[in-house]
Design an enzyme around this catalytic site. Sequence first.
Site, PDB file in Angstrom:
ATOM      1  N   ASP A  33     -28.179 -14.169  24.895  1.00 25.63           N
ATOM      2  CA  ASP A  33     -27.522 -13.161  24.745  1.00 25.63           C
ATOM      3  C   ASP A  33     -25.719 -13.270  24.623  1.00 25.63           C
ATOM      4  O   ASP A  33     -25.163 -12.399  24.027  1.00 25.63           O
ATOM      5  CB  ASP A  33     -27.943 -11.952  25.844  1.00 25.63           C
ATOM      6  N   TYR A  36     -24.719 -14.318  21.506  1.00 27.11           N
ATOM      7  CA  TYR A  36     -24.639 -13.383  20.381  1.00 27.11           C
ATOM      8  C   TYR A  36     -23.666 -12.496  20.558  1.00 27.11           C
ATOM      9  O   TYR A  36     -22.946 -11.935  19.662  1.00 27.11           O
ATOM     10  CB  TYR A  36     -26.006 -12.744  20.529  1.00 27.11           C
ATOM     11  N   LEU A  83     -54.180   8.892   6.304  1.00 27.54           N
ATOM     12  CA  LEU A  83     -55.487   8.079   6.186  1.00 27.54           C
ATOM     13  C   LEU A  83     -56.505   9.074   6.648  1.00 27.54           C
ATOM     14  O   LEU A  83     -56.373   9.952   7.540  1.00 27.54           O
ATOM     15  CB  LEU A  83     -55.244   7.209   7.096  1.00 27.54           C
ATOM     16  N   LYS A 114     -53.288   0.848  14.910  1.00 29.72           N
ATOM     17  CA  LYS A 114     -52.746   2.080  14.045  1.00 29.72           C
ATOM     18  C   LYS A 114     -51.729   2.618  15.316  1.00 29.72           C
ATOM     19  O   LYS A 114     -52.048   2.990  16.402  1.00 29.72           O
ATOM     20  CB  LYS A 114     -54.034   3.123  14.096  1.00 29.72           C
ATOM     21  N   ARG A 135     -41.644  10.948   6.385  1.00 31.28           N
ATOM     22  CA  ARG A 135     -42.742  11.209   5.349  1.00 31.28           C
ATOM     23  C   ARG A 135     -42.819  12.616   5.019  1.00 31.28           C
ATOM     24  O   ARG A 135     -42.957  12.810   3.784  1.00 31.28           O
ATOM     25  CB  ARG A 135     -44.226  10.910   6.142  1.00 31.28           C
ATOM     26  N   CYS A 405     -66.304  43.184  14.290  1.00 29.48           N
ATOM     27  CA  CYS A 405     -65.030  42.393  14.315  1.00 29.48           C
ATOM     28  C   CYS A 405     -64.161  42.750  15.292  1.00 29.48           C
ATOM     29  O   CYS A 405     -63.879  43.938  15.514  1.00 29.48           O
ATOM     30  CB  CYS A 405     -64.472  42.591  12.677  1.00 29.48           C
TER      31      CYS A 405
END
Length: 675
Positions: A33, A36, A83, A114, A135, A405
Amino acid sequence: MSSKLVAQVESLRSKLRRYSYEYYVLDQPTVSDKEYDKLFNELLDLEKNHPELQDPHSPTQQVGSVVLSKFSKVRHRIPMLGLQNIYNTEELGEMFDRWTDALGKAPVVTLEPKFDGLAVELIYENGKLEKAATRGDGDTGEDVTANVRTIRSVPLVLLPGHPPLLEVRGEILLMKEDFFKLNEERVRAGEAPFANPRNAAAGSIRQLDSRVASQRKLALFSHSAGAIEGWTPKSQQDLMAHFSKWGLKVNPLLKAGESPAEIQGYYAELEAMRPKLPYEIDGIVIKIDSLSAQQELGFVARSPRWAVAYKYRAQEANTVLLDVTFQVGRTGTITPVAELAPVEIGGVTVKRAGLHNADQIAAIGLKIGDTVVVRRAGDVIPDVQSVVLAKRTGKEKKIVFPKKCPECKTPIVRTEGEAAHRCPNHQCPAQIAEGLKHFAAKRAMNIEGLGEKWIEQLMQHKLIHHFSDIYDLTPKALRQLERQGERSAEKLVQAIEKSKDSTLGRFIFALGIRFVGESTAKYLASYFGDIHALIKATKEELLEVEEVGEKVALEIQEYFANSENVKEVERLLKKGVQPKAAKRVAAGPFEGMTFVVTGTLPSLSRDEAKEFIETRGGKVASSVSKNTSYLVVGEDAGSKLAKAEKLGVARLSEAELKRLEKAAAAKNVLKEKLS
């Protein structure tokens, strides 16, 4: 500017990209590290002292600095679909058999975890990350580029060998350890903790200030592709191998399988590993490995036929049933709802759960006051599973299904052969409200902002009753409602106006015809091409449409046999709603012909071939039958070819299909001249 300085900067960038790839993607760092950080700071100083050398794709630009006022929309070139789920070995066997029958042989599949994260798409042009989007609804997502750029496992520049255009799809995750640390920090700061790692990841990516996202240790696993130009992968395994080669992080648990037994073995192995994995998963993903086979299997409404999620057993908990209330749906179905003593399941507090119908209540012998087992089906929807009989005290009360109802007091009916009780009153306020919500929903007319609260207020003030009333709303009328300002009123009216420009499929779905889902509505739109043709359709014509059986056909006819429904359609059209007809030609060179497409064609995708046929008056079916006129055959054709040969169906190549179109068109011209 000296060429030596430019070379020094490029050398540093190249080294840092390689080291980041080794550390974040391969999990095999080759430098410390400290080393870097030394190189990183050296590059940072050079770019600071020489602004002309700065590059938005430099490794130094992954720290976050952009502050947005809102997220803009991004339309996906290829829809990002979800899916279908399966939950047991029986469903696994059935699915594998369907694939084997459709392809003519048992498929090789890929298996992978998944992830329980946030789905995104990365768009690389000439190897550089130009855009990242969520998405969203599958067709359109939000531009989250500024935040995704801060994820260390996301390369801003791909390693050599990449195609000119590459759309990478993957899942953004927050590791469990980092999730717990983040929640500890939030609690110390007096903020509410996140419910689970997925919510934390989604909340991080939707921060308007990218500096906030950069402080959270997010990771991204790449698992599939959208559009690709300049290269065609042979298989899912080939795609993943190239992703890794180009610097993208691929899950190391990916493997191949060739039978339900192998899939089940992987499923069990991963489930045993699940508690020790550094990230959350809720099942495995099974994909057909061959991309040509994927193309042959195609898609259903919102998911591919060639992939499925095999979900783990839902998380469960015991709690007490306090009461049962009854809700009225848009088609009049009366649904019992379990009111529960609050219980936490998988990081979510559950207070209500579904009971489906009176048959389920009777089947599990449920009573008010019972201790019950509640699970989150698919780890999402709460569901009452069973009664813990050992905990009964004798004070439990029988659940009484209402005879009228609960909303309009009309006597409830139960059709023979159906499990559901229904309110037959189409003017029932609850049905009207639910119907309006459905009409305005994203996948229907997509009236952004017209949600439950707006609809409730509008109905209370008698401003809307029918769908068409929505298009009479004005900013002035809306401002009279409680806590509604000028800006929100104007915004809603603009969204209503925008919704007038819709597709015929969305419009049919929005009407809320019983049993007509989104996919069936699209098939109806494609077949009839006009709402008036659908209104006048005979039962025989309806049965010609894919996904329409006796039950659906009768419901469609019953809906349009009601003159009020037809009048409502006409009112909507008069008020400017313009549902675009599907691209279907009533009379063309392929009129009266039915085609089936199989295999990979040289220059046309499956969708392009379908459009080519349908815009010339032909019909495209999903399976070969005695009514098939031609089978259009490409490479790697499957079982459809064998069935066509058995039935004597003529075969065409792509080139022959195009020659047939020209010949049929010329024949039609000659026919017109002679007549």
